[in-house]
Each structure stands twice: as C-alpha cells, then as structure tokens.
Design a protein around this motif. Sequence first.
Motif, mmCIF file in Angstrom:
data_model
loop_
_atom_site.group_PDB
_atom_site.id
_atom_site.type_symbol
_atom_site.label_atom_id
_atom_site.label_comp_id
_atom_site.label_asym_id
_atom_site.label_seq_id
_atom_site.Cartn_x
_atom_site.Cartn_y
_atom_site.Cartn_z
ATOM 1 N N VAL A 36 0.852 -1.326 0.201
ATOM 2 C CA VAL A 36 -0.008 -0.042 0.012
ATOM 3 C C VAL A 36 0.877 1.083 0.017
ATOM 4 O O VAL A 36 0.610 2.182 -0.938
ATOM 5 C CB VAL A 36 -0.813 0.027 1.260
ATOM 6 N N LEU A 37 1.848 1.163 0.726
ATOM 7 C CA LEU A 37 2.683 2.316 0.946
ATOM 8 C C LEU A 37 3.507 2.596 -0.352
ATOM 9 O O LEU A 37 3.666 3.888 -0.894
ATOM 10 C CB LEU A 37 3.796 2.077 2.060
ATOM 11 N N ALA A 38 4.029 1.541 -1.092
ATOM 12 C CA ALA A 38 4.730 1.623 -2.355
ATOM 13 C C ALA A 38 3.686 2.274 -3.210
ATOM 14 O O ALA A 38 4.037 3.054 -4.129
ATOM 15 C CB ALA A 38 5.131 0.305 -2.856
ATOM 16 N N PHE A 39 2.514 1.718 -3.473
ATOM 17 C CA PHE A 39 1.433 2.364 -4.214
ATOM 18 C C PHE A 39 1.123 3.897 -4.189
ATOM 19 O O PHE A 39 1.005 4.731 -5.146
ATOM 20 C CB PHE A 39 0.061 1.550 -4.288
ATOM 21 N N PHE A 40 1.166 4.123 -2.751
ATOM 22 C CA PHE A 40 0.749 5.480 -2.539
ATOM 23 C C PHE A 40 2.029 6.282 -2.949
ATOM 24 O O PHE A 40 1.755 7.488 -3.580
ATOM 25 C CB PHE A 40 0.654 5.650 -0.861
ATOM 26 N N ASN A 41 3.151 6.093 -2.856
ATOM 27 C CA ASN A 41 4.321 6.931 -3.105
ATOM 28 C C ASN A 41 4.669 6.682 -4.626
ATOM 29 O O ASN A 41 5.013 7.885 -5.191
ATOM 30 C CB ASN A 41 5.781 6.405 -2.401
ATOM 31 N N SER A 42 4.090 5.659 -5.434
ATOM 32 C CA SER A 42 4.167 5.869 -6.657
ATOM 33 C C SER A 42 3.283 6.948 -7.241
ATOM 34 O O SER A 42 3.506 7.464 -8.482
ATOM 35 C CB SER A 42 4.356 4.764 -7.639
ATOM 36 N N ALA A 43 2.176 6.880 -6.701
ATOM 37 C CA ALA A 43 0.925 7.836 -7.026
ATOM 38 C C ALA A 43 1.684 9.265 -6.776
ATOM 39 O O ALA A 43 1.492 10.129 -7.766
ATOM 40 C CB ALA A 43 -0.149 7.563 -6.103
ATOM 41 N N ILE A 44 2.261 9.553 -5.830
ATOM 42 C CA ILE A 44 3.068 10.745 -5.668
ATOM 43 C C ILE A 44 3.971 11.326 -6.716
ATOM 44 O O ILE A 44 4.135 12.249 -7.075
ATOM 45 C CB ILE A 44 3.505 10.787 -4.110
ATOM 46 N N ILE A 45 4.919 10.193 -6.823
ATOM 47 C CA ILE A 45 5.769 10.407 -8.015
ATOM 48 C C ILE A 45 4.774 10.615 -9.580
ATOM 49 O O ILE A 45 5.471 11.609 -10.295
ATOM 50 C CB ILE A 45 6.637 9.222 -8.627
ATOM 51 N N TRP A 46 3.802 10.070 -9.799
ATOM 52 C CA TRP A 46 3.168 10.504 -10.626
ATOM 53 C C TRP A 46 2.602 11.661 -10.837
ATOM 54 O O TRP A 46 2.544 12.460 -11.924
ATOM 55 C CB TRP A 46 1.708 9.446 -11.007
ATOM 56 N N MET A 47 2.151 12.116 -9.626
ATOM 57 C CA MET A 47 1.856 13.486 -9.686
ATOM 58 C C MET A 47 2.700 14.662 -9.882
ATOM 59 O O MET A 47 2.532 15.394 -10.353
ATOM 60 C CB MET A 47 1.241 13.694 -8.040
ATOM 61 N N LEU A 48 3.937 14.034 -9.295
ATOM 62 C CA LEU A 48 5.185 15.106 -9.669
ATOM 63 C C LEU A 48 5.417 15.181 -11.215
ATOM 64 O O LEU A 48 5.970 16.133 -11.657
ATOM 65 C CB LEU A 48 6.332 14.550 -9.206
#
Lengths: 203, 339
Positions: A36-48
């Motif tokens: 879950v944490l990994a998904f959430f952080n990749s979402a932040i990278i996509w946001m960037l």
Amino acid sequence: MEFKLFLFWVVSLILVGAAVGVITTRNPVQAALFLVLAFFNSAIIWMLMEAEFLSITLVLVYVGAVMVLFLFVVMMLDINLSPLREGFTRYLPLGGLVAALIVGEIVLLISNKWFSAENFPVPAARPADYSNTEELGVAMYTDYLLQFEIAAVILLVAIIAAIALTMRRRPDTKYQRPAEQVQVRKEDRLRIVSMDSGNQESQ
Amino acid sequence: MAAFFDSLLLVIVTVLKVLLIMIPLLLSVAYLTYAERKVIGAMQVRNGPNRVGWKGLLQPIADVLKLLTKEIIVPTNSHRFLFLIAPILSLAPAFAAWAVIPFNDTAVLADVNAGLLYVLALTSLGVYGVIVAGWASNSKYAFLGAMRSAAQIVAYEIAMGFALVGVLMVSGSLNLGDIVRAQEGSIFHWFWLPLLPLFLVYFISGVAETNRAPFDVAEGESEIVAGFHVDYSGMAFALFFLAEYANMIMIAALTSVLFLGGWLSPVSFLPDSMIWFFLKVALMLFFFLWFRATFPRYRYDQIMRLGWKIFIPVTIVWIVVEAVAILLEIEPWFALRAA
C-alpha cells in the motif's frame, strides 16, 4: 524546481524501501501494508510528473479498493511459513536468472545510446488550466474507442468467469428470501388455539 | 532571495487557511457529539447532558479533558507500531479531503480540476485505519470488526462511485465548484431532484461508509463489544471518535455540494452565501442523528444485500436513464448538461 527534485528523491527512497519491505517481511499482512505504501508513493511520483488524473486513480483503485480486498483475504489466511521457505534453494537458479534478465534489460535501456536521456528532451510543462482528465477522456472515447471497448468486454468475461468458477450451489444453506417474507400473512404463521385457562378454579 | 520569501509567504498563508478550516472543524466535531446526545435525548424524551455548563454546553470540553488525561494502553501481543498509527490513518484522510470542498464561490483551499476524484480517493483510504486497528489489536472482536468494516466499505463504495458518475454526467465537471455552479437556479434546479435515486443512494452509502447506525456493525457493541476499537483507550480512542464525526461532516458537506447546491440559495430573492452551505450541512447531519435514533442495526447479510443487490442496480439503471435523456435532449437533464 530544486524542491521538486528533493521531493522526488525522498518519495523514491520510501518507494524502494517499501518495495523491499514487501518481499523481505515475514508477515503477509505487513507485506500487503508495505505494498500500500509503495502504491501511495508511486502515486505521488506520478503527481510530480503532472499525471494528476492517473495518480489519483492509482490511489482510488489500487490503494482504496484492490488492496483493501487483498488485505481482507491475506488477514484470513493462516500461512505456515516454513514450507514456503523450504523451496528457496530449489527456485534460486530460476529466480536469479529472471532477476539477472530484468536488471540486464534495464541497464541496456538506460545506458544504450538510442534510449539515453539526451534523446528524449524534457517535455514542456503544460499551462495550469490544462486538464489531463479531459485529454485522457477524449483519447479514450474517440481515437481508442475500439480498444477501450474490447478491454471492457474482456473484463466482463473475467468477472463472469470468476463468478462461474467459484459459485457452488448448496441447497442445504439457509437464507432469507425477502420477496417471500414480505408476503407472509398472519394465517401462515399463527394458529389460535382456544383452551381453558386453568386459572378459573383458583379464583 | 525574493523568490524564497514569496514561497515562504505562500506556505504561511496556506497553513493559516488550513487552520481556518481545521479549527472550526474540530469545534464542530466536539459540538456534533453534544448535538447528537441532545437530539437523541429529545427523541427519546429525556434531557441529554445538562450538568456541565449552561444546558450542558461544556460537556464536550469535559469529555475531551477526560480522554486526554487517560492512559493509552497498548495490549501485550499487539503490533505496537501499527496499533498506534491506526487512529492517525483513519483521521488524516477525513481532514485532508476538506482541501477541495468549496464553501462559497471563492472560498476553497485548493480549486483543483479533479476535486471529486480526490475526495473519492481520500474517503476510500479511511478504511485502512479500521482494518489496521482491528488487525494490530490481536483480538478476536477487533478482528471481526475490521473484517466487517472492510467488506462493507468495499460494497458501498461501488454504489457511491456510480452515484457520483451520475453527478458528473449532468454537471460535466470533476471540479466541485463547477458542480455547484451547474446547479444555479432555485431549489428545483439542484441535482437532488433530477438525480433523486442517486441522491438517496449516495447519502445512505455515505452513512454506511462512516460506519454509522444503522450500519454500525464494525463496532456493533451488542455482538462484538466495540469492534475494531475495543482495545483502544484514552486519546487513541478519541482519535477514532474524531475521525468518525469528521467523516460524517465530510459526507454531509459532500452531499450538500453535489446534490443540494452548496452555497446556492434555495429561492431566487435571497442572496447566495456560505450560510446556506452550513445550513445544508447541518440538515444532513441531523439526518445522521435521526437515523441513529430511529433504525435498529441491520443484520450483516441485509447490509450486503442492500449494497450489492439494490443500490448498485439502481445506480446503473439511473445512469442509463440519464445517458438516454442527455442523448435525446430531454429537459431537466439536458438543460443541466448545457449549463
């Protein structure tokens, strides 16, 4: 710009750490939470990367729905870990081969002169009012409509197949039929018997 | 250097705006608990809290102080880190979602295009608090509560998402401000009327999402003691409580924005204002309390039946009806779309 880069490094470090956590932790529930944490952080990278719509969808679909179901199943599993670890040496050569292949391919991709960063200029930033939700919608429902529909049909087939495979008819299970329940009348359930009360003599 | 101070100023102003939302929100949560006890008290013909302060108005403050001074007990066989982080996991999304809620035409913290998606994504994260709490407590009752909550939220989220698809179809925007602006007019132009089935499905699913009565099987005190938070005490327990009430206010605010015209005034001769928004939120919150005082708790299979077999078909049928109405340019729906 500098802050964005800093953010990218922090988030990527957490992402890689969480991904390592998924495969190293012994406890399956903790592994799922790391995912879950990994998904959430990749979402932040996509946001960037200014892919806001995809980023929010990643959180909504994977974190909010898929992983909840996943956790739901994993929590009820009673996994005995020792037989899982027994096969480690047996699968090590094959696993090592796959890992080496993946690493080799990635190295090839990022070091090769055709794919190096110089050949791909940084895309120009879009203006603030650019809506990539709209762009995605237009692309999906006009240019790629057929592919989109085919994907939808495949998913539908998968859903029906999954239900058909797992559904077992068990005639002995008791369950409510609300349609029948609401039609029940007094006569169906209640029988009035007239009998002596027995108390009259004592009065 | 000037650029640095500009960005610093932006940070300070944003933090101030966040506080401007957070502090009234926390106060509303405190007084919502008071309102709940008073309203349910009145419905059951009793007084409710009336000892601390005038008419019991200081009761929430007393409750907070009591909870603050209590010890947080961490059970021996629990997973300490997850046990302590679970209340925060359930509270953070409930607060973060407020960033995109428009209070009036201009008062919104982040006027993002995909606002509705953002809200949906964040409200779907709240369930982790419950699941993690239930699992980390290492107790059967807590675990049962977590399981129930996970299954229930997955079921109702689908209906909720479909109800929002209907809103998107008539408003043509994911931006919450634009959705309100599409409802311009009087009370009959708001989306509750053309989207009546979706309005009902959305609000009832919202009640289920927040684990409120009659859908409160995740805590079900008569069957599984207190469900997922049975092992929590003191401030850790208070955070769960806070999250539940913040989520209630959130659902009420979203219902007002999506279906009841947000800050728009119900009649054309009165001006639009933030006050209407707060009134609508208060009305929806009253429904939450009213439900709790009126309905007995659903049995678990009935909850699943309502979610999967009634709400989801209803929303799908209504989306098709809407699509046909927009395609054939039939009035209220097509007119809303054009606006």
